[in-house]
Design an enzyme around this catalytic site. Structure first.
Site, mmCIF file in Angstrom:
data_model
loop_
_atom_site.group_PDB
_atom_site.id
_atom_site.type_symbol
_atom_site.label_atom_id
_atom_site.label_comp_id
_atom_site.label_asym_id
_atom_site.label_seq_id
_atom_site.Cartn_x
_atom_site.Cartn_y
_atom_site.Cartn_z
ATOM 1 N N THR A 102 3.435 -12.867 3.805
ATOM 2 C CA THR A 102 3.804 -11.693 4.599
ATOM 3 C C THR A 102 3.193 -10.406 4.047
ATOM 4 O O THR A 102 2.553 -9.645 4.774
ATOM 5 C CB THR A 102 5.338 -11.563 4.650
ATOM 6 O OG1 THR A 102 5.862 -12.764 5.224
ATOM 7 C CG2 THR A 102 5.763 -10.374 5.483
ATOM 8 N N CYS A 124 11.225 -3.294 0.254
ATOM 9 C CA CYS A 124 11.120 -2.538 1.507
ATOM 10 C C CYS A 124 12.225 -1.498 1.662
ATOM 11 O O CYS A 124 11.946 -0.320 1.904
ATOM 12 C CB CYS A 124 11.088 -3.486 2.697
ATOM 13 S SG CYS A 124 12.357 -4.757 2.676
ATOM 14 N N ARG A 171 17.700 -7.637 8.274
ATOM 15 C CA ARG A 171 17.315 -8.691 9.203
ATOM 16 C C ARG A 171 17.588 -10.034 8.512
ATOM 17 O O ARG A 171 17.462 -10.143 7.287
ATOM 18 C CB ARG A 171 15.846 -8.554 9.621
ATOM 19 C CG ARG A 171 14.824 -8.551 8.482
ATOM 20 C CD ARG A 171 14.282 -9.889 8.150
ATOM 21 N NE ARG A 171 13.393 -9.893 7.014
ATOM 22 C CZ ARG A 171 13.788 -10.028 5.743
ATOM 23 N NH1 ARG A 171 15.069 -10.120 5.440
ATOM 24 N NH2 ARG A 171 12.896 -10.084 4.764
ATOM 25 N N HIS A 178 20.594 -2.758 -4.226
ATOM 26 C CA HIS A 178 19.744 -1.653 -3.777
ATOM 27 C C HIS A 178 20.046 -0.346 -4.509
ATOM 28 O O HIS A 178 19.130 0.417 -4.819
ATOM 29 C CB HIS A 178 19.889 -1.473 -2.264
ATOM 30 C CG HIS A 178 19.566 -2.727 -1.510
ATOM 31 N ND1 HIS A 178 20.516 -3.668 -1.180
ATOM 32 C CD2 HIS A 178 18.391 -3.218 -1.070
ATOM 33 C CE1 HIS A 178 19.928 -4.678 -0.547
ATOM 34 N NE2 HIS A 178 18.647 -4.431 -0.469
ATOM 35 N N ALA A 179 21.334 -0.090 -4.764
ATOM 36 C CA ALA A 179 21.685 1.160 -5.455
ATOM 37 C C ALA A 179 20.954 1.226 -6.797
ATOM 38 O O ALA A 179 20.282 2.218 -7.107
ATOM 39 C CB ALA A 179 23.196 1.243 -5.663
ATOM 40 N N HIS A 207 15.059 -3.708 9.122
ATOM 41 C CA HIS A 207 16.368 -3.391 8.553
ATOM 42 C C HIS A 207 16.814 -2.070 9.170
ATOM 43 O O HIS A 207 16.005 -1.170 9.364
ATOM 44 C CB HIS A 207 16.271 -3.197 7.038
ATOM 45 C CG HIS A 207 15.681 -4.361 6.302
ATOM 46 N ND1 HIS A 207 16.246 -5.611 6.310
ATOM 47 C CD2 HIS A 207 14.588 -4.459 5.514
ATOM 48 C CE1 HIS A 207 15.522 -6.429 5.557
ATOM 49 N NE2 HIS A 207 14.502 -5.761 5.067
ATOM 50 N N GLN A 265 10.284 -4.136 7.656
ATOM 51 C CA GLN A 265 10.366 -4.821 6.356
ATOM 52 C C GLN A 265 9.071 -5.506 5.936
ATOM 53 O O GLN A 265 8.839 -5.714 4.754
ATOM 54 C CB GLN A 265 11.527 -5.821 6.368
ATOM 55 C CG GLN A 265 11.248 -7.161 7.032
ATOM 56 C CD GLN A 265 11.385 -7.109 8.553
ATOM 57 O OE1 GLN A 265 11.665 -6.067 9.131
ATOM 58 N NE2 GLN A 265 11.182 -8.245 9.210
#
Lengths: 342, 342
Positions: free
Chosen positions: B11, B140, B168, B191-192, B217, B296
């Site tokens: 990807t 992403c 997603r 993520h944080a 997303h 993404q």
């Protein structure tokens, strides 16, 4: 004994009708059907009295559906009508049926707040429905927010709430729903205002997303306090005591909760309770941050029952909520879910 | 001229390889393939040099795939390796290939931050990758948060950020993905922390939901400020000036943005930009509240290019970002999306 009928026998109507039939202080006069479909046959199979528009009797009977009378008969024999018709139809029923006959009615959250004298949530404002002609039980998500926010308001001063809703695209049997491969959003969604119709001028913003799945809404809240922020233990203590909130520690997907409902053989997989996802609680400089799951088809069932009890003035808030919970087995459901996801 | 290869052609790898091939200061040595699948044939069709493990050459050739040499050859001829292999494989490559040969490498966000000397976002910390052996382009969503937060940090003092991610379930061609009819959540998502690897000790909490759809997303942020809150106009001004953020006023679903990308005939429907959903902006007692969409598959492509430029020390931040944007046509994409959703 209060005579009650259910006008509209769909997702909410069929659940509310069954609960009324089990209530010791209420008599279910019957339910109405406007189309001779699967649900009409279900009502026959469930031995409920079925009422249809006068000029549809022959059509229903020709399809093998037993009819007990006309919708007019049903309304005439009832003290209170629970209106569970499609969104927007409630207003038409109010103007053409309930008002002319001076009948009490309970509407659902799909109607505008203006339809009723009061927007209702049992935990938040049970007493306000007492004696009112028209009561509106707020929608599934709004009901969940009220159940969760009222106990906080009683204990803390809230500065602001940001609400993020992930809504199910459609109920299981809906023929139309969300886009199949997209996330749809509604900025400044109506939920913030709708919560205020029950809880007053609480500062709140909301955004709602619709996603392609059928089971439950998943919501998140970020709550900022004026002072005195609850810690994780405080939150769990507060919510553990609430009869219509289950505190789950280990659930990670909406499907797990539905699977538990199936394992527990709950009728229609209905849980009626808000599942507070305790593993998502975070206390930080921004306040309190947590998520919860809303069983969109069943959460308003107990509220409809309490609404008609309050309207009739036959019981206190505590008596009514306890009896309603007992009838639909909420204490056992809460306790079982809390054990499974301990 | 910097010689660059792409190790892993999935990807991200295939998108980055094409961008490198267009870069005037870089030469694409080639790409590596480990299985003789559809993507290997695509690389042939795209006239890229294809390198495979030494003992797989015959297998590839027997399937009609032209091979230009071994992966070892490819690495030997390159100054920098963009490692776009599957999550976790990067660490193995670092230890067994790049470190022993003292090669520079760029890893992707699926690897732990510890793999590299620096976690990279062009807008936030371009200069820090200069001369470093190992650089990690963050994932992403983290890339999107950095693009959006860095300009705010430059103008305001942030007290706390609450991040809500709707991810997603899978990319289009993934054979496995999310549950088909469920919402999955990850409390206290990584993520944080990942955003902090780029932006430093910014106070942030995150929760991530995974839903069954394939395009983009959708994220929401609630940002609380120490003092001096931007208004809606300030936010739009700030983001309109950012080259890799498109400010959309009227989009309501993720699918509309993908449909626009198809209408604009963007290769692979890639937009590379964060779509800031300006109709979701709300300024309230809680601070600022808005949502944004993240492509993404393509958002990290420009970051990979800028990372290798910074690593090589051949251009300044401004020169590099402008050139990268130009190569993959970001200015035209931003402007077209902003017109379509004006």
């Amino acid at each position: 004994m209060v005579n009650v009928c259910v006008n509209g026998y769909g997702t909410i109507g069929k659940r509310v009708a069954e609960a009324i039939a089990k209530h010791p202080k209420a008599k279910l006069v019957g339910i109405s059907k406007y189309t001779p479909d699967q649900d009409a046959k279900l009502a026959n199979a469930s031995k409920l009295n079925v009422f249809v528009p006068k000029d549809s009797v022959k059509n229903f009977e020709s399809k093998g559906i037993s009819v007990n009378g006309s919708v007019d008969d049903m309304i005439a024999r009832s003290d209170i009508v629970v209106d569970a018709s499609a969104d927007g139809k409630g207003m038409q029923n109010k103007q053409t049926v309930y008002q002319p006959r001076n009948k009490k009615a309970i509407f659902q959250g799909g109607e505008e707040a203006e339809i009723a004298d009061i927007s209702f949530n049992a935990r938040s404002n049970f007493e306000k429905a007492s004696g009112k002609q028209f009561v509106r039980v707020v929608s599934c998500n709004t009901t969940a927010y009220c159940r969760l926010l009222k106990p906080l308001i009683e204990n803390y001063k809230i500065k602001h709430i940001s609400a993020f809703l992930i809504r199910r695209g459609a109920d299981l049997s809906d023929a139309k729903g969300s886009a199949l491969n997209a996330i749809e959003w509604k900025a400044h969604s109506h939920h913030a205002h709708d919560i205020q119709t029950v809880l007053g001028n609480i500062p709140i913003s909301s955004v709602a997303f619709k996603v392609p799945h059928t089971h439950s809404h998943i919501n998140s809240m970020n709550i900022i306090f004026e002072d005195g922020i609850p810690n994780k233990g405080d939150l769990i203590d507060i919510y553990s005591k609430e009869s219509r909130i289950a505190v789950l520690n280990t659930a990670n997907t909406s499907a797990q909760i539905v699977e538990a409902a199936r394992d527990l053989e709950l009728p229609r997989n209905d849980t009626f309770v808000v599942s507070m996802l305790a593993n998502t609680i975070e206390i930080n400089e921004g306040g309190v941050f947590f998520s919860f799951s809303v069983p969109q088809e069943s959460i308003v069932v107990p509220e409809n029952i309490d609404a008609l009890v309050s309207q009739s003035g036959i019981m206190s808030k505590e008596e009514s909520m306890r009896l309603t919970d007992e009838i639909i087995k909420i204490p056992k459901i809460k306790s079982s879910l809390e054990k499974i996801f301990a």
